[in-house]
Design an enzyme around this catalytic site. Structure first.
Site, PDB file in Angstrom:
ATOM      1  N   VAL A  60      -3.831  -5.214 -28.356  1.00 13.98           N
ATOM      2  CA  VAL A  60      -5.039  -5.656 -29.045  1.00 13.98           C
ATOM      3  C   VAL A  60      -6.026  -4.502 -29.211  1.00 13.98           C
ATOM      4  CG1 VAL A  60      -4.780  -8.039 -28.229  1.00 13.98           C
ATOM      5  CG2 VAL A  60      -6.121  -6.440 -26.861  1.00 13.98           C
ATOM      6  N   HIS A 112      -0.940 -10.482 -31.230  1.00 16.49           N
ATOM      7  CA  HIS A 112      -1.939 -11.076 -30.330  1.00 16.49           C
ATOM      8  C   HIS A 112      -3.377 -10.800 -30.762  1.00 16.49           C
ATOM      9  CE1 HIS A 112       1.368 -11.114 -26.997  1.00 16.49           C
ATOM     10  NE2 HIS A 112       1.555 -12.021 -27.924  1.00 16.49           N
ATOM     11  N   ASN A 142      11.601   2.042 -21.806  1.00 11.97           N
ATOM     12  CA  ASN A 142      10.736   1.483 -20.769  1.00 11.97           C
ATOM     13  C   ASN A 142      11.142   2.117 -19.438  1.00 11.97           C
ATOM     14  OD1 ASN A 142       9.501  -0.345 -18.847  1.00 11.97           O
ATOM     15  ND2 ASN A 142       9.356  -1.855 -20.484  1.00 11.97           N
ATOM     16  N   TYR A 148     -13.933  -8.681 -21.730  1.00 11.46           N
ATOM     17  CA  TYR A 148     -13.428  -8.046 -22.958  1.00 11.46           C
ATOM     18  C   TYR A 148     -14.272  -6.841 -23.338  1.00 11.46           C
ATOM     19  CZ  TYR A 148      -9.632 -11.190 -23.717  1.00 11.46           C
ATOM     20  OH  TYR A 148      -8.432 -11.835 -23.556  1.00 11.46           O
ATOM     21  N   CYS A 198     -18.328 -21.770 -36.875  1.00 12.43           N
ATOM     22  CA  CYS A 198     -18.031 -21.757 -38.312  1.00 12.43           C
ATOM     23  C   CYS A 198     -16.740 -20.994 -38.625  1.00 12.43           C
ATOM     24  CB  CYS A 198     -19.205 -21.174 -39.100  1.00 12.43           C
ATOM     25  SG  CYS A 198     -19.396 -19.394 -38.883  1.00 12.43           S
ATOM     26  N   GLN A 249       1.996  -6.104 -29.687  1.00 12.90           N
ATOM     27  CA  GLN A 249       1.320  -7.122 -28.868  1.00 12.90           C
ATOM     28  C   GLN A 249      -0.014  -6.576 -28.388  1.00 12.90           C
ATOM     29  OE1 GLN A 249       4.464  -8.990 -26.018  1.00 12.90           O
ATOM     30  NE2 GLN A 249       5.259  -7.023 -26.659  1.00 12.90           N
ATOM     31  N   GLY A 287       7.918  -0.281 -24.448  1.00 17.62           N
ATOM     32  CA  GLY A 287       6.803  -0.494 -23.533  1.00 17.62           C
ATOM     33  C   GLY A 287       6.374  -1.938 -23.395  1.00 17.62           C
ATOM     34  N   THR A 288       7.338  -2.835 -23.464  1.00 15.16           N
ATOM     35  CA  THR A 288       6.990  -4.245 -23.245  1.00 15.16           C
ATOM     36  C   THR A 288       7.920  -4.832 -22.185  1.00 15.16           C
ATOM     37  OG1 THR A 288       6.836  -6.457 -24.202  1.00 15.16           O
ATOM     38  CG2 THR A 288       8.321  -4.923 -25.318  1.00 15.16           C
TER      39      THR A 288
HETATM   40  N1  APR Z   1       6.104   3.885 -21.497  1.00  6.28           N
HETATM   41  C1  APR Z   1       6.816   2.774 -21.776  1.00  6.28           C
HETATM   42  N2  APR Z   1       6.710   1.625 -21.081  1.00  6.28           N
HETATM   43  C2  APR Z   1       5.844   1.601 -20.066  1.00  6.28           C
HETATM   44  C3  APR Z   1       5.034   2.707 -19.711  1.00  6.28           C
HETATM   45  C4  APR Z   1       5.202   3.898 -20.472  1.00  6.28           C
HETATM   46  N3  APR Z   1       4.504   4.991 -20.221  1.00  6.28           N
HETATM   47  N4  APR Z   1       4.263   2.356 -18.661  1.00  6.28           N
HETATM   48  C5  APR Z   1       4.547   1.075 -18.371  1.00  6.28           C
HETATM   49  N5  APR Z   1       5.510   0.606 -19.201  1.00  6.28           N
HETATM   50  C6  APR Z   1       6.116  -0.719 -19.275  1.00  6.28           C
HETATM   51  C7  APR Z   1       6.208  -1.466 -17.980  1.00  6.28           C
HETATM   52  O1  APR Z   1       7.388  -1.106 -17.274  1.00  6.28           O
HETATM   53  C8  APR Z   1       6.244  -2.913 -18.461  1.00  6.28           C
HETATM   54  O2  APR Z   1       7.579  -3.341 -18.692  1.00  6.28           O
HETATM   55  O3  APR Z   1       5.280  -1.504 -20.084  1.00  6.28           O
HETATM   56  C9  APR Z   1       5.500  -2.874 -19.791  1.00  6.28           C
HETATM   57  C10 APR Z   1       4.150  -3.551 -19.783  1.00  6.28           C
HETATM   58  O4  APR Z   1       4.349  -4.892 -19.558  1.00  6.28           O
HETATM   59  P1  APR Z   1       3.182  -5.971 -19.691  1.00  6.28           P
HETATM   60  O5  APR Z   1       1.978  -5.516 -18.933  1.00  6.28           O
HETATM   61  O6  APR Z   1       3.799  -7.280 -19.377  1.00  6.28           O
HETATM   62  O7  APR Z   1       2.788  -5.845 -21.220  1.00  6.28           O
HETATM   63  P2  APR Z   1       3.394  -6.572 -22.487  1.00  6.28           P
HETATM   64  O8  APR Z   1       4.867  -6.661 -22.426  1.00  6.28           O
HETATM   65  O9  APR Z   1       2.760  -5.921 -23.651  1.00  6.28           O
HETATM   66  O10 APR Z   1       2.788  -8.026 -22.305  1.00  6.28           O
HETATM   67  C11 APR Z   1       2.876  -8.917 -23.350  1.00  6.28           C
HETATM   68  O11 APR Z   1       1.395 -10.482 -22.349  1.00  6.28           O
HETATM   69  O12 APR Z   1      -0.078  -9.757 -20.878  1.00  6.28           O
HETATM   70  C12 APR Z   1       0.026 -10.486 -22.029  1.00  6.28           C
HETATM   71  O13 APR Z   1      -1.085 -10.773 -24.075  1.00  6.28           O
HETATM   72  C13 APR Z   1      -0.717  -9.792 -23.135  1.00  6.28           C
HETATM   73  O14 APR Z   1       0.126  -8.675 -25.077  1.00  6.28           O
HETATM   74  C14 APR Z   1       0.358  -8.896 -23.708  1.00  6.28           C
HETATM   75  C15 APR Z   1       1.636  -9.709 -23.491  1.00  6.28           C
END
Ligand code: APR
Length: 268
Positions: free
Chosen positions: A128, A144, A238, A88, A155, A126, A212-213
């Site tokens: 951090v 998260h 995405n 971390y 504590c 999501q 972006g998820t």
């Molecule tokens: N713009 C938009 N999306 C993007 C870009 C970009 N420039 N670059 C990558 N991505 C997309 C990828 O295609 C993918 O679908 O971002 C996504 C990232 O996916 P993950 O790494 O799975 O991230 P996330 O969805 O935030 O994961 C959720 O899981 O890994 C754990 O706790 C961690 O918070 C995280 C959670």
């Protein structure tokens, strides 16, 4: 009788042209103008253009041999708190060297614009890394948690920890207990109040954007489904297809740092 479709148009994957993308961003702009409330869910992809690797990207250097899924667990910390704290710390160090990108900045401006117009704006993240806050976003719901806060395992005291590197691994609390990062690990429950607020925002918004998820990790992934079932317009940005892509009204294949600035109103 219908005339037969030319062969070229049958079941070929569509390439997104610049024109398609412009039409999509104009449509998102219309959705924004029509909606009284917006909920936005962000994931690691939004920070990718700042230089923060997404969680599922290959790890590099010393960490290449570790699977993040095996470091981000309570069991890993119990087994080797020094190792997990160092990991971390490395992520915090990298983050401190990064700047918010145009995607973060556009979201902060969108919040200003909507709130100034008396509309509701909820940012759910999501991530951090707190890059949203550094870009000027106010009060995001951090599903998260964040690695800038560390919590005592004895504590329970939570304290912001800005020092890089950390003074020791793991850092210690005043009471002597080991402190752990204030993030939600795999296998742990999210904060009930934060999750409830996120669900409320998804259920009551008129427009929901998933940015972006990968839409793979629950319960965040379900927020888009909650919003669309409740009748909200839905948008995804995405570069890759996700399990949500086929459910949304507009799915833009692109980077948030490039697309989000295009949906802001032109500056006067
Ligand atoms: N713009 C938009 N999306 C993007 C870009 C970009 N420039 N670059 C990558 N991505 C997309 C990828 O295609 C993918 O679908 O971002 C996504 C990232 O996916 P993950 O790494 O799975 O991230 P996330 O969805 O935030 O994961 C959720 O899981 O890994 C754990 O706790 C961690 O918070 C995280 C959670």
């Amino acid at each position: 009788m219908d005339s037969p479709r030319p062969v070229e148009s049958i079941d070929r994957p569509k390439t997104v042209t610049e024109k398609d993308q412009q039409a999509q961003t104009e449509m998102i702009r219309r959705f924004l103008d029509q909606a009284d409330s917006l909920a936005v869910l962000t994931g690691a992809g939004v920070s990718a253009e700042s230089g923060i690797p997404t969680f599922r990207d290959a790890q590099t250097g010393l960490w290449a041999k570790y699977d993040p899924m095996e470091l981000a667990t309570p069991e890993a910390f119990a087994r080797d708190p020094a190792l997990v704290s160092r990991w971390y710390d490395e992520r915090r160090r990298r983050c401190a060297e990064c700047e918010p990108n145009p995607g973060h900045l556009a979201l902060a401006r969108l919040q200003d614009e909507l709130e100034a117009a008396g509309k509701r704006f909820t940012l759910i993240t999501q991530n951090v890394d707190r890059l949203h806050q550094r870009a000027g976003s106010r009060d995001p719901l951090e599903l998260h948690g964040t690695f800038w806060i560390w919590r005592c395992t004895s504590c329970g005291e939570e304290r912001e920890e800005r020092a890089i590197p950390l003074p020791e691994y793991p850092p210690r609390c005043r009471c002597g207990g080991a402190r752990r990062p204030g993030v939600v690990w795999f296998g742990e429950a999210l904060s009930e109040s934060v999750l409830a607020a996120a669900r409320r925002a998804a259920e009551h918004c008129e427009l929901f954007m998933s940015l972006g998820t990968s839409s793979l990790v629950e319960p965040a992934a379900s927020l888009g489904r909650i919003a669309s079932s409740a009748g909200a317009k839905t948008v995804e940005i995405n570069p890759q297809e996700t399990p949500l892509s086929s459910r949304v009204d507009i799915s833009v294949r692109g980077a948030t740092g490039e697309i989000l600035p295009l949906i802001l109103p032109a500056q006067g």
